[in-house]
Structure formats: C-alpha cells, structure tokens
Enzyme design. Structure first.
Site, PDB file in Angstrom:
ATOM      1  N   ASN A  36       0.809  -1.231   0.000  1.00  0.00           N
ATOM      2  CA  ASN A  36       0.000   0.000   0.000  1.00  0.00           C
ATOM      3  C   ASN A  36       0.837   1.275   0.000  1.00  0.00           C
ATOM      4  O   ASN A  36       0.482   2.259  -0.652  1.00  0.00           O
ATOM      5  CB  ASN A  36      -1.010  -0.020   1.147  1.00  0.00           C
ATOM      6  CG  ASN A  36      -0.363  -0.033   2.494  1.00  0.00           C
ATOM      7  OD1 ASN A  36       0.678  -0.657   2.675  1.00  0.00           O
ATOM      8  ND2 ASN A  36      -0.944   0.659   3.442  1.00  0.00           N
TER       9      ASN A  36
ATOM     10  N   GLY B  33       2.044  -6.044   7.210  1.00  0.00           N
ATOM     11  CA  GLY B  33       1.116  -6.644   6.255  1.00  0.00           C
ATOM     12  C   GLY B  33      -0.161  -7.054   6.956  1.00  0.00           C
ATOM     13  O   GLY B  33      -0.519  -6.512   8.008  1.00  0.00           O
TER      14      GLY B  33
ATOM     15  N   THR C 251      -3.079  -9.229   8.993  1.00  0.00           N
ATOM     16  CA  THR C 251      -3.087  -9.912  10.292  1.00  0.00           C
ATOM     17  C   THR C 251      -2.942 -11.426  10.122  1.00  0.00           C
ATOM     18  O   THR C 251      -2.229 -12.081  10.889  1.00  0.00           O
ATOM     19  CB  THR C 251      -4.383  -9.542  11.048  1.00  0.00           C
ATOM     20  OG1 THR C 251      -4.345  -8.130  11.279  1.00  0.00           O
ATOM     21  CG2 THR C 251      -4.509 -10.262  12.373  1.00  0.00           C
TER      22      THR C 251
ATOM     23  N   THR D   7      -1.373 -13.038   7.689  1.00  0.00           N
ATOM     24  CA  THR D   7       0.028 -13.342   7.349  1.00  0.00           C
ATOM     25  C   THR D   7       0.898 -13.188   8.589  1.00  0.00           C
ATOM     26  O   THR D   7       1.802 -14.001   8.815  1.00  0.00           O
ATOM     27  CB  THR D   7       0.545 -12.394   6.231  1.00  0.00           C
ATOM     28  OG1 THR D   7      -0.457 -12.287   5.229  1.00  0.00           O
ATOM     29  CG2 THR D   7       1.817 -12.885   5.624  1.00  0.00           C
TER      30      THR D   7
ATOM     31  N   GLU E 263       3.520  -5.442  12.255  1.00  0.00           N
ATOM     32  CA  GLU E 263       2.625  -4.288  12.064  1.00  0.00           C
ATOM     33  C   GLU E 263       1.513  -4.757  11.142  1.00  0.00           C
ATOM     34  O   GLU E 263       1.736  -4.994   9.966  1.00  0.00           O
ATOM     35  CB  GLU E 263       3.400  -3.125  11.413  1.00  0.00           C
ATOM     36  CG  GLU E 263       4.572  -2.618  12.219  1.00  0.00           C
ATOM     37  CD  GLU E 263       4.156  -1.978  13.528  1.00  0.00           C
ATOM     38  OE1 GLU E 263       3.005  -1.519  13.641  1.00  0.00           O
ATOM     39  OE2 GLU E 263       4.991  -1.943  14.452  1.00  0.00           O
TER      40      GLU E 263
ATOM     41  N   CYS F  74      -3.297   1.544   6.282  1.00  0.00           N
ATOM     42  CA  CYS F  74      -3.695   0.813   7.491  1.00  0.00           C
ATOM     43  C   CYS F  74      -4.284   1.762   8.529  1.00  0.00           C
ATOM     44  O   CYS F  74      -4.980   1.333   9.440  1.00  0.00           O
ATOM     45  CB  CYS F  74      -2.490   0.080   8.052  1.00  0.00           C
ATOM     46  SG  CYS F  74      -1.085   1.173   8.303  1.00  0.00           S
TER      47      CYS F  74
ATOM     48  N   GLU G  61       7.360   0.371  15.966  1.00  0.00           N
ATOM     49  CA  GLU G  61       8.411   0.934  15.127  1.00  0.00           C
ATOM     50  C   GLU G  61       8.571   2.396  15.517  1.00  0.00           C
ATOM     51  O   GLU G  61       7.872   2.910  16.382  1.00  0.00           O
ATOM     52  CB  GLU G  61       8.017   0.791  13.651  1.00  0.00           C
ATOM     53  CG  GLU G  61       7.883  -0.658  13.207  1.00  0.00           C
ATOM     54  CD  GLU G  61       7.614  -0.819  11.724  1.00  0.00           C
ATOM     55  OE1 GLU G  61       6.764  -0.092  11.189  1.00  0.00           O
ATOM     56  OE2 GLU G  61       8.264  -1.678  11.103  1.00  0.00           O
TER      57      GLU G  61
HETATM   58  P1  NAD Z   1       0.042  -9.359   3.034  1.00  0.00           P
HETATM   59  O1  NAD Z   1       0.067  -9.867   4.422  1.00  0.00           O
HETATM   60  O2  NAD Z   1      -0.710 -10.132   2.015  1.00  0.00           O
HETATM   61  O3  NAD Z   1       1.520  -9.241   2.441  1.00  0.00           O
HETATM   62  C1  NAD Z   1       2.518  -8.490   3.091  1.00  0.00           C
HETATM   63  C2  NAD Z   1       3.869  -9.052   2.720  1.00  0.00           C
HETATM   64  O4  NAD Z   1       3.986 -10.365   3.273  1.00  0.00           O
HETATM   65  C3  NAD Z   1       4.089  -9.199   1.220  1.00  0.00           C
HETATM   66  O5  NAD Z   1       5.421  -8.886   0.909  1.00  0.00           O
HETATM   67  C4  NAD Z   1       3.813 -10.672   0.988  1.00  0.00           C
HETATM   68  O6  NAD Z   1       4.441 -11.206  -0.157  1.00  0.00           O
HETATM   69  C5  NAD Z   1       4.371 -11.274   2.262  1.00  0.00           C
HETATM   70  N1  NAD Z   1       3.859 -12.609   2.606  1.00  0.00           N
HETATM   71  C6  NAD Z   1       2.701 -13.178   2.233  1.00  0.00           C
HETATM   72  N2  NAD Z   1       2.604 -14.427   2.743  1.00  0.00           N
HETATM   73  C7  NAD Z   1       3.723 -14.638   3.462  1.00  0.00           C
HETATM   74  C8  NAD Z   1       4.205 -15.719   4.238  1.00  0.00           C
HETATM   75  N3  NAD Z   1       3.520 -16.858   4.376  1.00  0.00           N
HETATM   76  N4  NAD Z   1       5.382 -15.588   4.876  1.00  0.00           N
HETATM   77  C9  NAD Z   1       6.095 -14.436   4.782  1.00  0.00           C
HETATM   78  N5  NAD Z   1       5.699 -13.389   4.039  1.00  0.00           N
HETATM   79  C10 NAD Z   1       4.521 -13.479   3.395  1.00  0.00           C
HETATM   80  O7  NAD Z   1      -0.451  -7.864   3.117  1.00  0.00           O
HETATM   81  P2  NAD Z   1      -0.725  -6.868   1.914  1.00  0.00           P
HETATM   82  O8  NAD Z   1      -2.009  -7.283   1.267  1.00  0.00           O
HETATM   83  O9  NAD Z   1       0.494  -6.709   1.108  1.00  0.00           O
HETATM   84  O10 NAD Z   1      -0.942  -5.486   2.708  1.00  0.00           O
HETATM   85  C11 NAD Z   1      -2.141  -5.077   3.220  1.00  0.00           C
HETATM   86  C12 NAD Z   1      -2.201  -5.313   4.712  1.00  0.00           C
HETATM   87  O11 NAD Z   1      -1.113  -4.682   5.359  1.00  0.00           O
HETATM   88  C13 NAD Z   1      -3.437  -4.711   5.345  1.00  0.00           C
HETATM   89  O12 NAD Z   1      -3.963  -5.622   6.276  1.00  0.00           O
HETATM   90  C14 NAD Z   1      -2.918  -3.480   6.050  1.00  0.00           C
HETATM   91  O13 NAD Z   1      -3.682  -3.033   7.132  1.00  0.00           O
HETATM   92  C15 NAD Z   1      -1.578  -3.951   6.490  1.00  0.00           C
HETATM   93  N6  NAD Z   1      -0.702  -2.820   6.770  1.00  0.00           N
HETATM   94  C16 NAD Z   1      -0.359  -2.557   8.057  1.00  0.00           C
HETATM   95  C17 NAD Z   1       0.448  -1.461   8.362  1.00  0.00           C
HETATM   96  C18 NAD Z   1       0.867  -1.149   9.767  1.00  0.00           C
HETATM   97  O14 NAD Z   1       1.778  -0.347   9.934  1.00  0.00           O
HETATM   98  N7  NAD Z   1       0.258  -1.722  10.770  1.00  0.00           N
HETATM   99  C19 NAD Z   1       0.898  -0.642   7.320  1.00  0.00           C
HETATM  100  C20 NAD Z   1       0.508  -0.944   6.014  1.00  0.00           C
HETATM  101  C21 NAD Z   1      -0.283  -2.041   5.748  1.00  0.00           C
END
Ligand code: NAD
Length: 481
Positions: A150, A226, A228, A230, A248, A282, A461
C-alpha cells in the site's frame, strides 16, 4: 519490457530459477514489467551475502554508516519525480500523493535513522557504591524485512533504514504486487556506495520468498508489515525458533466525531482519512461515528463532498483517487459493498467500479463509498476492507462510542474530533489502539512509537523503539569494591 532484478551481494541478479511474475499497472489493467519469481535458493544466496557483510558492517563506525545512508536519502530526493511516477504506475495511487508523501517519506526514513544513530545512547544503572551496570547494544545479525503494497517504498525503507543504521545486514522482500521502487532503490544503494551484502532485496511471492526468510535459521529477527493473517502465519513459524518479531498488521480504525468539533477542519481531514490512497492505508478511519445531534448535517455535507472527489488517471493532478492496487483487490472491496447491502446497509454514494475512457478503460477504479444503517457489530464494521469504503453510524454517549470503537479485533489507530480537552484526554486513555490522533490525522513525528494492539500487531516501530528492536541489549555489571 523491463525485468526487475534481485539485489544480492551488491549486484543486480536474475532469480536462480529464471522464472518471472507479471507485474500489472493497475491504472490500465495491463502487464508492464516482470518480477523475479525467486525461491529459497535466492534467499539462501542473499542470506550468505548478508552474513559475510555483517562482521565488517556491524563494526563500521556509526558516522560512516550515517554518511552512506544520508547519501541514499539525498539520491532518493534527487530522483523524486522518477520515483513518484514509478510508485504510481506500480500501485495505482495518484502521482501527486507519491510525490508529496510516499517518496519524501522514504528519503526521510533514511535521513532520520542516519542521524538517530548519532544520538542513540545506551543506559547505565548505578548501584551507588556497590556496582555499576551498563547496557551494551549490539546489532542482531541478519534482519528479515517484509513489507506490503500500500505504501511500497515508504514502508520498505521504514524497516531497512533502522536495521542497517544499527549495524545489521538485511534480507528484504517488498510486496510482489508493487516491487518497482524497491528495485530502483537497489540501484541507488549501489550508486551511494553501500557495501555489498549490507542490503539484499529478493523479489517474489510471500509463500516462497517471505516464507523462506521467516524460516531461515540464520535470520534471527523478522520485521513484518502486512495483513493480520500473514502476521499470524509468520509468528507461528518464527516463534518456536525464538526469533525477535515486530508485526505491524491490519486495522479497522474508528473516526469519532463529537458535536463540539471544528466542523470544517473535521470534514476536510475526514475526506483524507477515509479515502487517501484509495482508502488503502492501514491508518484510514473506515468506521466513522458521529454524535447524533450533528449526524444529519455531517451526512449531507460529507456525502456531497465525497461525490465531488474525482476518480481518474493517477497522473492527472485533479484526481483525488487513482486505481486500487489489483483486480482481485477491487473485486474483494466490491464484494464487501455487496455484503454491506445484505447486512442492511444503505449505500449513500459510490459502491461501484468506475469505468474510465481510453487507455484507462481496463483500470481498477472504485468510486469512494459511504454506507449507513449498519450495526457496529456486523462483518462490514468488523473486518478490514482496505479500500475506499467507509461506514457512518450515529452515537449518543461517550460510553457507547467507546464500546463501538473498541469492539473489533484490531487496535491500530483512532481518530477523535472534539474541542473538549478533558474529554479528549479521557477518550484517548480509554481507546484500545496504539495511536490516537486528536483533531488531526496522519500527523507523524518519526520519533514517536508506531504500532498497534490486539490483532493490529506486536511491537512498535519509530524513533528509538526501532533501534531497540534492531539491537540486542546486554547488561554488564561491574562490582566496584
Ligand atoms: P500481506 O500480508 O498479504 O503481504 C505483506 C507481505 O507479506 C508481502 O510482501 C507478501 O508477499 C508477504 N507474505 C505473504 N505471505 C507470506 C508468508 N507466508 N510468509 C512471509 N511473508 C509473506 O499484506 P498486503 O495485502 O500486502 O498489505 C495489506 C495489509 O497490510 C493490510 O492488512 C494493512 O492493514 C496492512 N498494513 C499494516 C500497516 C501497519 O503499519 N500496521 C501498514 C501498512 C499495511
């Protein structure tokens, strides 16, 4: 078409398996480059490079680490326009947003941690004339950094900068949905003279590259941003290996509006906190709770302004919303609008895909959507949609809105609008979230702790919190007599 490369041991390399993934430009719905479909062999190569670089980098004087990082920051600033266009092409966000927020923040992340390490001091605890304790803080080793799509470069560098500033070497994986600016960053790292192996970037799928980083026995620390689900999978694998974890995760943030707020300021900011980056931040406030006495006024004014927000070509300065990140994400977001209707919600505006003309006809655009009439407890109000969709709900008392606000599995950020200072403090202390913004949103001081509670994550962080995370404390106790 451009083939993105991995950045391993200071070199730009093809993935060992020579396989690639299609990379889409969401604003036109077409493939425009290829991403390495790396696997555990590439992660192994990157980890070995990081392990080889660690003994030297970890003892490189912090002034020298700082100098190189400042150079990287400078180069990002110099390439602002190119990076902003690349980020927009990869992600669908308006170029104006990438130019104002994403890329300057990526430069700031390097700048901030390049200077933070110069001011970072470890503790000492005196036991009067019996003994003195001091804390050594040493880098952990190889850090695994995994980031989402994002805010691609913004969040990628938010991890890498404190990791390398504190003397670690890194194996990093950007999202496979938005890899481009991480690739461009690797070129700048070479130009800045970052020693080989200090930062390694492996592109590819989460279940291959991300999983290999998480499970690698020589990577003792994982910093992940990423979803929750994952995060839970990473914790499941990493916790029994006793890895240090920073997670996060998702959010479903409340935006609480009291009748005594500064209405105009609130409406303006609420348009951003609802729909900036197509609602894919997020920290967006997707559940808007309005004190009943101003509910109708808010609804009329808000919906009328939302209807005027232009959804269009991300390069057009007039566009307030660009494309959402992918076709499957667009379908997911629209399926939540259907769910909201089934749950009794009334769509006041939006709720549909926007079909643009010409080359943008196949792009993934969604009209900003406002829904009312839903119970605080229904799925639409409990699950993270992560798109340009907000619900509006009236409330009568502080107790009631606190209950609404705290009712989800998430606890990342809360937004509060009131001119009553006492109430602001009272609410802030009772909201279950890691961040509370009062009469503002997304106002960031990089020194502050950043992160969530409950399903929104573990750890913080930002500022010295990140330097604590990326170092291991060791207490040394010296008896004086
Ligand atoms: P995602 O969890 O699908 O992917 C995030 C990352 O994890 C990607 O690089 C992906 O390839 C990797 N990944 C996927 N499966 C994995 C596994 N089994 N092992 C290790 N890595 C793996 O998330 P997304 O769709 O890319 O992002 C959106 C999400 O991120 C939303 O839920 C959003 O709220 C969250 N987010 C949180 C913050 C925060 O600071 N809290 C900031 C931005 C986004």
């Amino acid at each position: 078409m451009l083939k993105i490369k991995n950045y391993i041991n200071g070199e730009l390399l093809e993935p060992l398996g020579k396989e690639y993934i299609d990379n889409y430009n969401p604003s036109i719905g077409k493939v425009y480059s290829f991403i390495p479909d790396s696997d555990e062999r590439d992660v192994e190569l990157a980890t070995q490079a990081a392990l080889s670089a660690f003994p030297t980098w970890s003892v490189t004087p912090k002034e020298e680490r700082s100098r190189i990082m400042l150079k990287i920051s400078e180069l990002i600033e110099k390439n602002l326009e190119r990076f902003a266009i690349a980020e927009s092409t990869d992600n669908g966000k308006p170029v104006s947003l990438a130019r104002m927020v994403d890329i300057p923040r990526a430069a700031s992340n390097f700048h901030f941690y390049a200077t933070a390490i110069l001011h970072y001091a470890s503790e000492s605890h005196s036991m009067e004339d019996t003994a003195i304790n001091y804390t050594l803080r040493t880098p952990v080793g190889v850090a695994g950094c995994i980031s989402p799509w994002n805010l691609p470069l913004y969040l990628f560098t938010w991890k890498i900068a404190p990791a390398i500033a504190s003397g670690n070497c890194v194996v990093a994986k950007p999202s496979e949905i938005t890899p481009m600016t991480a690739y461009l960053l690797s070129e700048l790292c070479i130009e800045a003279g970052l020693p080989k192996g200090v930062l390694n970037i492996v592109h590819g799928y989460g279940h291959k590259v991300g999983a290999a980083i998480t499970a690698h026995p020589k990577i003792p620390l994982i910093s992940f941003t990423g979803g929750t689900k994952t995060g839970a999978e990473i914790a499941r694998v990493a916790a029994p290996m006793f890895k240090k974890l920073s997670l996060e995760l998702g959010g479903k943030n409340p935006n609480i509006i009291f009748a005594d707020c500064d209405f105009e300021k609130m409406i303006k900011t609420t348009l951003s906190s609802s729909f900036a980056n197509q609602g894919q931040i997020c920290l967006c406030g997707s559940r808007i709770f309005i004190e009943r006495s101003i509910y109708e006024k808010f609804k009329t004014e808000f919906v009328s302004r939302v209807k005027k927000m232009k959804v269009g070509n991300p390069a057009d300065a007039e566009s307030k919303l660009g494309a959402v990140v992918s076709k499957s994400h667009m379908e997911k977001v629209l399926s939540y609008v259907d769910l909201a209707k089934q749950e009794g919600g009334i769509v006041l505006c939006g709720g549909v895909q926007v079909k643009l003309d010409g080359e943008f006809a196949e792009g993934y655009y969604i009209a900003p959507t406002v829904i009312e009439g839903l119970d605080y407890n229904c799925r639409t109000n409990q699950e993270e949609i992560f798109g340009p969709v907000v619900t509006i709900t009236p409330f009568d008392t502080e107790e009631e809105v606190l209950m609404f606000a705290n009712s989800t599995q998430y606890g990342l950020a809360s937004i509060l609008w009131t001119e009553n200072l006492t109430r602001a403090h009272r609410m802030a202390s009772n909201l279950h979230s890691g961040i509370v913004w009062i009469n503002c949103w997304l106002l960031r001081d990089l020194r502050t702790p950043f992160g969530g509670v409950k399903g929104s994550g573990v750890g913080r962080e930002g500022g010295f919190e990140a330097l604590h995370f990326f170092t291991e404390p060791k207490n040394v106790c010296i008896k004086l007599k």
